[in-house]
Design a protein around this motif. Sequence first.
Motif, PDB file in Angstrom:
ATOM      1  N   ASP A 173      -9.980  91.017  18.662  1.00 32.99           N
ATOM      2  CA  ASP A 173     -11.210  90.255  18.458  1.00 32.99           C
ATOM      3  C   ASP A 173     -12.285  91.134  17.836  1.00 32.99           C
ATOM      4  O   ASP A 173     -13.004  90.717  16.912  1.00 32.99           O
ATOM      5  N   ARG A 177     -14.008  90.611  14.117  1.00 30.23           N
ATOM      6  CA  ARG A 177     -15.463  90.455  13.974  1.00 30.23           C
ATOM      7  C   ARG A 177     -16.057  91.527  13.070  1.00 30.23           C
ATOM      8  O   ARG A 177     -17.060  91.278  12.386  1.00 30.23           O
ATOM      9  N   ALA A 201     -12.568  83.371  13.940  1.00 30.90           N
ATOM     10  CA  ALA A 201     -13.072  83.874  12.650  1.00 30.90           C
ATOM     11  C   ALA A 201     -13.126  82.762  11.616  1.00 30.90           C
ATOM     12  O   ALA A 201     -14.088  82.658  10.835  1.00 30.90           O
TER      13      ALA A 201
END
Length: 421
Positions: A173, A177, A201
């Motif tokens: 994650d 990001r 996303a």
Amino acid sequence: MKVLHLPAETGTGHNMRALAIAAKVRELFDEPEQHVHLGSKSSVFTSMFEDLGVHVHLAPAERDHANTSQLGRSFDWTTYVSGYLDRTFISGDKMLNAVALIGAVRPDVVVSDYNVAASLAAELSGVPHVLITERYDFTLGQLDNDTLIDAGFTVADTGEVDAIRSSLTTMFDWVTRRARAVLTDKPTVERLDRGTPVFRAIAAGNGHFVGPIVRDACAAEPAPREEVDERFGLAGSPYVVAGFGGTTMFTGNKERLLANYLTAFGKLRAAHPEARLVVIGRQEFTEDVDGVVFLNYVTDWHSLVKHAKAVLSPPGWISVTEMAVMNAPVAYVLSGRDEYHELEAMRRLALLGYTTVTEPDAAALLGILQDAFDAPETFVRRSAEASRAIAPNSNGAEVAAKLIGQVVAEARAHREPAGAA
């Protein structure tokens, strides 16, 4: 524009995507400088990249993940993290090597193909990175403990495996990001993907399903059948292409699948004596079986596939996308449930409508071959309908290259002082 491609070192599919994108970067941008780091099948891929003018950097040592068992039957921190992930995806050694290469090349952008160590290295180095991924999370993030147990693994401490899973998802994650763009060639299936890093996303606008990231040759007209016959010794016969290579958790699964392929083919020939079988296995073969052609690895298999009556393939995602673009008559075969890294792909392919079979015996494989030979219209139609979801276009590599160029342009604009021309 200077691009450094850092594909994961666990299989040829990551190299193939990097190759397809490098070709489009060369085509779309004025005199780009491109570099690639190869750790898988470098003897095959070095010349392919160099033909595109890409500078090749080789890993100190190459490991063949197709012919060595990767896991044991116990699933825990030692076997999975220390024994597998640490030497494939997330080791400090791989990350520091990537940091050193980034420092030497000084690229405008790092393109990481499911190479988490490379993504981390890019962030440490302050270089924008684009993540290419065939997975919406680390594989374990989309498999629960019951699935592992059903696959034959011993999960003695479910809390420990839960901790591995949540830690990997946290890492993935963070990487998604931090990436300037997250590009996937895998269409979303919400029931499988909701809550994953790549799903988030895409929802945030930083992720994009770009379509198949494959070479132009996949969409090109095949070579004439006569050329295929001469090259592979097929003599005009109807034939099946059967694959069983790629990253393998347990080599016994490959051996059993090959035996079942050969048994099923032998029974098919009772009704279709003219049939031939082409086996592609990422290894050297010593067998001599009537009607069977054994091949180690074929980089330009497109014409071979396009003339086939049927293709039996593991669900390695680059093969899936290439065959979708080629509109190949394909059924997907998983050699064992303990090939845990492909369970998610098999679920997705089944939901998309393909013929799929896990741990098939010879009878199950024979049934698929009989469908392909005796009811070809139905077999071809089912495969074609499923392929449209994966290949709504055939230029995912071009879309990816343009988005990479956009990342570089935005990074350069951000670095320029206010009022600069």
